[in-house]
Structure formats: C-alpha cells, structure tokens
Design a protein around this motif. Structure first.
Motif, PDB file in Angstrom:
ATOM      1  N   LYS A  39       9.067  22.443  35.564  1.00  0.00           N
ATOM      2  CA  LYS A  39       9.171  22.906  37.018  1.00  0.00           C
ATOM      3  C   LYS A  39       7.731  23.164  37.683  1.00  0.00           C
ATOM      4  O   LYS A  39       7.576  22.679  38.755  1.00  0.00           O
ATOM      5  N   GLU A  40       6.933  23.819  37.188  1.00  0.00           N
ATOM      6  CA  GLU A  40       5.659  23.928  37.553  1.00  0.00           C
ATOM      7  C   GLU A  40       4.500  23.047  36.978  1.00  0.00           C
ATOM      8  O   GLU A  40       3.801  23.319  36.044  1.00  0.00           O
ATOM      9  N   ARG A  41       4.638  21.739  37.304  1.00  0.00           N
ATOM     10  CA  ARG A  41       3.658  20.731  36.749  1.00  0.00           C
ATOM     11  C   ARG A  41       2.214  21.019  37.279  1.00  0.00           C
ATOM     12  O   ARG A  41       2.010  21.413  38.491  1.00  0.00           O
ATOM     13  N   PRO A  42       1.243  21.395  36.153  1.00  0.00           N
ATOM     14  CA  PRO A  42      -0.174  21.762  36.679  1.00  0.00           C
ATOM     15  C   PRO A  42      -0.573  20.503  37.507  1.00  0.00           C
ATOM     16  O   PRO A  42      -0.022  19.423  37.515  1.00  0.00           O
ATOM     17  N   ILE A  43      -1.614  20.960  38.072  1.00  0.00           N
ATOM     18  CA  ILE A  43      -2.460  19.702  38.763  1.00  0.00           C
ATOM     19  C   ILE A  43      -3.722  19.610  38.156  1.00  0.00           C
ATOM     20  O   ILE A  43      -4.153  20.342  37.416  1.00  0.00           O
ATOM     21  N   SER A  44      -4.341  18.188  38.244  1.00  0.00           N
ATOM     22  CA  SER A  44      -5.402  18.005  37.442  1.00  0.00           C
ATOM     23  C   SER A  44      -6.745  18.750  37.872  1.00  0.00           C
ATOM     24  O   SER A  44      -6.881  18.880  39.264  1.00  0.00           O
ATOM     25  N   ARG A  45      -7.493  19.116  36.901  1.00  0.00           N
ATOM     26  CA  ARG A  45      -8.714  19.871  37.217  1.00  0.00           C
ATOM     27  C   ARG A  45      -9.892  18.944  37.637  1.00  0.00           C
ATOM     28  O   ARG A  45     -11.074  19.531  37.889  1.00  0.00           O
ATOM     29  N   CYS A  46      -9.769  17.759  36.996  1.00  0.00           N
ATOM     30  CA  CYS A  46     -10.832  16.730  37.329  1.00  0.00           C
ATOM     31  C   CYS A  46     -10.345  15.775  38.463  1.00  0.00           C
ATOM     32  O   CYS A  46      -9.146  15.523  38.637  1.00  0.00           O
ATOM     33  N   THR A  47     -11.120  15.097  39.104  1.00  0.00           N
ATOM     34  CA  THR A  47     -10.767  14.336  40.086  1.00  0.00           C
ATOM     35  C   THR A  47     -11.134  13.029  40.095  1.00  0.00           C
ATOM     36  O   THR A  47     -12.360  12.793  40.169  1.00  0.00           O
ATOM     37  N   VAL A  48     -10.491  11.739  39.917  1.00  0.00           N
ATOM     38  CA  VAL A  48     -10.962  10.635  39.907  1.00  0.00           C
ATOM     39  C   VAL A  48     -11.222  10.139  41.194  1.00  0.00           C
ATOM     40  O   VAL A  48     -10.078  10.106  42.106  1.00  0.00           O
ATOM     41  N   GLU A  49     -12.442   9.671  41.695  1.00  0.00           N
ATOM     42  CA  GLU A  49     -12.598   9.128  42.938  1.00  0.00           C
ATOM     43  C   GLU A  49     -12.870   7.451  43.032  1.00  0.00           C
ATOM     44  O   GLU A  49     -13.368   6.983  41.945  1.00  0.00           O
ATOM     45  N   GLU A  50     -12.163   6.936  43.995  1.00  0.00           N
ATOM     46  CA  GLU A  50     -12.151   5.626  43.932  1.00  0.00           C
ATOM     47  C   GLU A  50     -12.480   5.044  45.283  1.00  0.00           C
ATOM     48  O   GLU A  50     -12.297   5.558  46.380  1.00  0.00           O
ATOM     49  N   LEU A  51     -13.166   3.912  45.500  1.00  0.00           N
ATOM     50  CA  LEU A  51     -13.614   3.112  46.552  1.00  0.00           C
ATOM     51  C   LEU A  51     -13.185   1.666  46.373  1.00  0.00           C
ATOM     52  O   LEU A  51     -13.476   1.032  45.138  1.00  0.00           O
ATOM     53  N   ASN A  52     -12.885   1.024  47.415  1.00  0.00           N
ATOM     54  CA  ASN A  52     -12.958  -0.332  47.309  1.00  0.00           C
ATOM     55  C   ASN A  52     -12.089  -0.896  46.151  1.00  0.00           C
ATOM     56  O   ASN A  52     -12.137  -1.897  45.375  1.00  0.00           O
ATOM     57  N   GLY A  53     -10.470  -0.298  46.296  1.00  0.00           N
ATOM     58  CA  GLY A  53      -9.756  -0.549  45.236  1.00  0.00           C
ATOM     59  C   GLY A  53     -10.175  -0.274  43.769  1.00  0.00           C
ATOM     60  O   GLY A  53      -9.705  -1.041  43.068  1.00  0.00           O
ATOM     61  N   GLY A  54     -11.087   0.378  43.662  1.00  0.00           N
ATOM     62  CA  GLY A  54     -11.456   1.000  42.029  1.00  0.00           C
ATOM     63  C   GLY A  54     -12.687   0.115  41.782  1.00  0.00           C
ATOM     64  O   GLY A  54     -13.066   0.250  40.726  1.00  0.00           O
ATOM     65  N   ILE A  55     -13.209  -0.548  42.688  1.00  0.00           N
ATOM     66  CA  ILE A  55     -14.447  -1.426  42.156  1.00  0.00           C
ATOM     67  C   ILE A  55     -15.677   0.046  41.797  1.00  0.00           C
ATOM     68  O   ILE A  55     -16.031  -0.231  40.809  1.00  0.00           O
ATOM     69  N   THR A  56     -15.409   0.915  42.641  1.00  0.00           N
ATOM     70  CA  THR A  56     -16.224   1.990  42.257  1.00  0.00           C
ATOM     71  C   THR A  56     -15.248   3.065  41.750  1.00  0.00           C
ATOM     72  O   THR A  56     -14.386   3.418  42.606  1.00  0.00           O
ATOM     73  N   SER A  57     -15.668   3.800  40.731  1.00  0.00           N
ATOM     74  CA  SER A  57     -14.825   5.049  40.599  1.00  0.00           C
ATOM     75  C   SER A  57     -15.510   5.954  39.660  1.00  0.00           C
ATOM     76  O   SER A  57     -16.368   5.391  38.793  1.00  0.00           O
ATOM     77  N   LEU A  58     -15.357   7.102  39.607  1.00  0.00           N
ATOM     78  CA  LEU A  58     -15.740   8.079  38.542  1.00  0.00           C
ATOM     79  C   LEU A  58     -15.112   9.426  38.647  1.00  0.00           C
ATOM     80  O   LEU A  58     -14.382   9.533  39.711  1.00  0.00           O
ATOM     81  N   SER A  59     -15.063   9.955  37.555  1.00  0.00           N
ATOM     82  CA  SER A  59     -14.251  11.281  37.530  1.00  0.00           C
ATOM     83  C   SER A  59     -15.380  12.382  37.690  1.00  0.00           C
ATOM     84  O   SER A  59     -16.326  12.605  37.378  1.00  0.00           O
ATOM     85  N   THR A  60     -14.771  13.442  38.683  1.00  0.00           N
ATOM     86  CA  THR A  60     -15.630  14.547  38.990  1.00  0.00           C
ATOM     87  C   THR A  60     -14.907  15.637  38.334  1.00  0.00           C
ATOM     88  O   THR A  60     -13.663  16.148  38.338  1.00  0.00           O
TER      89      THR A  60
END
Ligand SMILES: Cc1cc2nc3c(=O)[nH]c(=O)nc-3n(C[C@H](O)[C@H](O)[C@H](O)COP(=O)(O)OP(=O)(O)OC[C@H]3O[C@@H](n4cnc5c(N)ncnc54)[C@H](O)[C@@H]3O)c2cc1C
Lengths: 149, 436
Positions: A39-60
């Motif tokens: 019922k209470e699905r957690p939300i992620s504590r890390c955030t993957v950012e993406e740009l240009n359809g994933g050409i640039t990405s990183l996990s923060t």
C-alpha cells in the motif's frame, strides 16, 4: 566515513539503483511485491537524472554532509547526524514542512506526498553496502571512505 | 572557560554544538525564561491544530543537555548584562559571570496600541508553545477569530484554528498575504487556497478598533469602515528582536543587536545570534534581522565557533521559507520581488488554476532568488546555486524546467559534487584503488 559516489561515465541510465532503493526500504524487500502489492510503496532516495534521452545520466544521492544544510533547516529536529556521521531522518518526528528540501543543495531529499514525510538516504543500515550500489550493473556507484565533496 | 547563553532555542543549539566540537571542558550555562527544553517553535500551529502531540514538540533527543554537559536554567529571565564586570543579572537578583556570552533571545511579538485593545481579555499573540496551549484551552469557546497580520505567523495561527474548525478572518495591510517572502502571484495562490478552505482573507485593510463592552470582544472595525464580528483576536503583526533587557548595557543595538561576520557584538566577548541579531545580508551586506529558523541555526553555529576560539565566517543571511498551506507547497528564497526589476532578469511560469508557479530571479548571470509553488522538489539545488554564486549564463534556459537538475549544469559541477575524486574519473583506473 563511507559515502556513495557516482561515476557519470559509467551510468547507463537504467534506474536500477532507484529500484534497489525502493525494494530495500519496502516491507517485503521484494521488488515485485513492493511495486505491485504494498500500500505504501516507498519512493527512491536516490535520483537518476537524464538529459537528451539518456545520453547524459547520473545517479545523485545524499552526501551525508559534515555540516548538513538540511539539519540546520529542519524545524522539528527530525534530522540528526548520528555518531557515525550518517544524516538520519526520523519519520515519526518529521512534519513534512519541506524545509530540508529547500535547503539541500544536492537536491537529495524527496517529498513523500502520500505520507507527507521527507525521504532521504539512510545508507541502508541493514546492509553492508547500500542497495543502490549493489543494484548498479555497471559499477557507476561506489561506496567507500571519502570526503563530502 | 565559562560560556553563558541567554535563550534556549535553535540559535542556542547551533552554538552549543559548535562550542562542544571545539571545547569539551568549558562550562556552558543556558538560561531561558521559558519552561520547556528547546522545541520546534514553528510547530506551535501544528500543536494548536492537533496535528502533533506535545511529545513531538521536542526539538532534541532528551539526552542532548546531559550529553553536552549543559547547566540549564529554565524559567529564568535575564534582565541585564554588565559588560564591565562580565555578568548577567537574573530576575530575583542572582548574577552569573561569563567569559563568553551569547545573546540568543529571539524575537518578541509586537502588539500595537490599537484602540480598545488594552481592556480586552481574549487578545493573543502566537509565538510560543504557551501561546498555543492557552489558545487551545479556550478554543471551545471561540466562534470566530480575527487574525491581525497575514505574514507567516498570522497565517500559521489561522491554519491552526481552521484545523479546529473555527471560523477565521485574516486581515492584512499589504495587497497580499506573505508579502515579505512572496511576490504577487504566489501570495494570490496561497490566499486562494486559504479561501477555498474557509479562511477569509481581507487585504489592504487594517483593524482600527476592537469593539466590545468591558473585557469582552464583539468584533473589530476596519479602516475601510467594515465591521467583522468576532470573539477572539490574534495579533500577528510581526516580531521585534528581544533586546529590551540590554537597554542599560553599552551593546550596540539598531533594529537588532548589531553583529559582525563572526557574530561578535560591539562589546568584548559578547556575541548574538538568531532572531535577536542584526547581521549582514547575503547580497547587500547591509545589516538587518533575518528572522528565520535556518539562519538562526547558522548564526548560532558561527557564534559558538568564535566563542570557543575557532574561525568561521558568516556568508550573510539568505532569506528562505518553505511554507505549506492546505497541501500547496511553497518555497521562496533570496530576492523574489526586486524593487527595481530593471537590474534583474526574471523568468516565470504560472498555472494558477493548478496552484503551480515558478519564478527565477537572476542578476549579472547569477541566480539571486526563486519562488516555487506546487512543485517544489529539489528546490535546494537553487539555494546551492545562489550560495555558491555559480555563473548561470549557459544554463539559464533550463531553470524553469519542472525537472531541473544537475544534468542541466556543467559536467564539472556534477563531478565536483558527486564523483569519487571530486573530478572526472578515468574509467581505466578502478575507482576502488584510489581511496583517501
Ligand atoms: C508560529 C511560528 C511559525 C514559524 N514558522 C517558521 C518556519 O516555517 N520557517 C522558519 O524558518 N521560521 C519560522 N518561524 C521563525 C522561527 O521560529 C525563528 O526564526 C526561530 O525560532 C529563531 O530562533 P532563535 O533561537 O533566534 O530564538 P527563539 O526561537 O525566538 O528563542 C529565543 C528564546 O529566548 C528566550 N528569551 C528571550 N529573552 C530572554 C531573556 N531576557 N532571558 C531569558 N530568556 C529569554 C525566549 O523566551 C525564547 O525561548 C516561525 C515562528 C513562529 C512564531
């Protein structure tokens, strides 16, 4: 202290770190159950950012700062730094005012709107290596001794 | 070393931690006229509204004072400071000697001499736990309350009463609520949401007379001539630095206690921090009080460090507020409503119907302010960009994106913040082999 670092060139933008994080912080610790039935699905504590359809990405994620801006801004005292240096959020004490979201320069604290509580990395106290690091298929996340920046 | 701290709130806590980081031996005495351990002052509206219980008011774990070996004097008011003999004087006549003194007395609510106010019973201010407790006790008898002042504290009081299903009217002199933190669209969105939830908001008007026979209130008369019936009035016009007890001392006070960038006052070995202090502004370097919680903590930390012989300097006060009303989140920071917009570059996006608004203020390619309503996620990235004075010339376009993040900034910034060595890592070198 040990911190999680992110290697941008190795990130393939798969978001498995987020899945790993959600699973670890779910009740069942099972990804399918966590995503389909809890019922209470957690939300992620890390955030993957993406740009240009994933050409640039990183996990923060949280840097567990030496002098955390989130702690200074927290009006309820829910955020404290423990003796190991881990910046912890006490969900019971949190009032969901989002002062920490306003203050964290890494954008590393999330709003859980369903529970009206802030959400942040706890470095997975039940594990030797945080779940996001273990989940990364390309070792774009490393967990090791290091400074904040 | 005898450290004495007057006030036992967030600025004091920042100072205590900083002192103990450098000095485990010295004696620390903390004096407060309140009866409580440090508590979340901004939480008093949650307490009034029944969202939290008394236990959750505590700002700190119970063992904080013993762990930091604090000599805590509660229910004790300081009525004077003698900087020659280096003593503070308490109500009752006791004196306490200090080697280093921190004044962290916060703010006192300002109550203007409105006609009819003096002899009425149910006039309240709303800045302490006890204020909230008193209101809660009489809340059963409140039918309609008027809140004078539509700033943060007034709106918080209104929200607390609304949660108790009381009918509330907020009266604000400016053209919008929260005028100090927000610009017009953001203020309008908040007012709209409050009205939708049953709080009446009257702007550009003020209370000129409190009506009623004897001690009882029957209503208030406004400058416009309107009459609002009510039985309770909450005065929330603002707080003033609580520096009255320093009148006889030679410590320089303007609007607040004037401090330098180590929080030192004009008197030797006397420091001030938090709402009572008047320190340099982040942008203008002009000194002014900055009555917000995070800044009080930071100033306390700087003061405590200086008191214990360390060196840290204050970067200047940066206004920032995160305020949520009826599930609409709002975050504002820095310069949000410049007096002379021609010197600034302003970008904004608004969707008032859906309570969404985003405004970015730049000056000479530096981010200097932001207002976010609705989607406030990762707002702190903006505060970081402001504080670090990052040149935004190449990244301006992306600032209004709802999912703005580090990928919109330079690789160098990302590597500095997140990569193992603080710079680009060559993939040929295994990361694990390069520990610090
Ligand atoms: C209802 C409300 C909501 C708020 N919400 C927010 C918010 O959401 N975000 C935010 O950033 N800020 C908020 N604030 C402001 C925030 O609470 C203050 O900025 C902060 O508490 C300042 O801390 P301080 O340590 O300087 O002083 P204070 O918290 O004011 O504490 C000073 C203490 O010193 C004591 N004292 C004063 N004079 C003496 C004396 N002579 N002798 C002994 N003791 C003395 C006082 O009784 C008090 O206990 C809010 C304030 C109120 C009232």
């Amino acid at each position: 202290m040990k911190r999680i670092y992110s290697i941008e060139d190795a990130c393939i933008g798969c978001h498995l770190c987020e899945i790993g994080c959600i699973t670890e912080h779910s009740l069942s610790k099972d990804p399918v159950k966590a995503f389909m039935h809890e019922k209470e699905r957690p939300i992620s504590r890390c955030t993957v950012e993406e740009l240009n359809g994933g050409i640039t990405s990183l996990s923060t994620t949280c840097r567990h700062c030496d002098e955390p801006d989130c702690l200074q801004a927290c009006i309820s005292g829910a955020i404290q730094k423990d003796s190991e240096g881990v910046v912890r959020l006490d969900r019971e004490q949190c009032v969901g005012c989002w002062s920490c979201v306003m203050a964290c320069p890494y954008g590393a604290i999330q709003r859980n709107l369903a529970s009206k509580k802030a959400n942040k990395c706890d470095l997975c106290p039940d594990r030797e290596t945080p779940a996001c690091v273990d989940a990364c298929p390309n070792r774009a996340l490393v967990y090791r001794e290091g400074s904040q920046k | 070393m005898n450290y004495v701290i007057v006030g036992n709130s967030v600025a004091a806590v920042g100072a205590i931690r900083a002192i103990r980081a450098l000095d485990q031996q010295g004696n620390i005495t903390v004096i407060s006229r309140e009866k409580h351990n440090a508590y979340g002052r901004p939480l008093i509206s949650y307490l009034l509204g029944g969202l939290i219980n008394e236990k959750r008011m505590s700002y700190l774990p119970d063992e904080f004072y013993s762990r930091h070996r604090i000599n805590l004097l509660l229910n004790s008011e300081v009525i004077g400071v003698d900087t020659d003999s280096r003593k503070v004087k308490l109500v009752g006549g006791d004196t306490i000697a200090y080697d280093r003194l921190l004044l962290a007395t916060g703010g006192d609510p300002f109550v203007p001499p409105i006609e009819g106010i003096a002899d009425k019973d149910r006039i309240f201010t709303f800045t302490t736990w006890d204020d909230a407790a008193k209101l809660k006790v009489i809340s059963q008898d409140i039918n309609h309350a008027v809140v004078i002042g539509g700033g943060l504290i007034g709106l918080k009081a209104a929200e607390g009463l609304n949660l108790l299903n009381k009918s509330v009217t907020v009266i604000e002199l400016a053209d919008r609520v929260l005028s100090s933190a927000f610009d017009r669209p953001a203020g309008k969105i908040v007012a709209r949401k409050m009205k939708a939830n049953g709080i009446d908001v009257i702007t550009e008007d003020t209370v000129v007379r409190i009506e009623g026979e004897g001690t009882e209130i029957t209503g208030v008369t406004l400058k416009s001539g309107d009459f609002i019936p009510c039985d309770t009035v909450i005065v929330a016009i603002g707080v003033r630095p609580a520096a009255g007890f320093l009148k006889e001392s030679n410590i320089e006070i303007k609007r607040g206690i004037v401090v330098d960038n180590t929080m030192a006052t004009s008197a030797k070995d006397v420091f001030a921090a938090g709402d009572v202090a008047e320190a340099a502004d982040f942008f203008s370097e002009q000194k002014n009080p900055m009555p917000i919680w995070p800044d009080a903590y930071i100033q306390g930390d700087i003061a405590g460090t200086a008191m214990a012989g360390g060196a840290k300097t204050y970067a200047g006060g940066l206004a920032m507020n995160s305020i949520e009303f009826f599930k609409v989140s709002t975050i504002s920071m820095g310069i949000t409503n410049p007096a002379d917009p021609s010197e600034f570059e302003i970008h904004s996006f608004q969707d008032i119907q859906n309570y969404q608004y985003r405004k970015i203020v730049l000056k000479n390619n530096l981010l200097v302010g932001a207002v976010l309503v609705g989607n406030v996620d990762r707002a702190g990235i903006f505060s970081g960009l402001i504080k670090e004075k990052i040149d935004m010339k190449l990244f301006k376009e992306s600032l209004l994106l709802p999912d703005f993040g580090f990928v919109n900034l330079s690789r160098e910034i990302r590597d500095t913040l997140f990569s193992p060595l603080g710079k680009s890592v060559n993939k040929d070198i295994p990361a694990m082999a390069t520990g610090h």
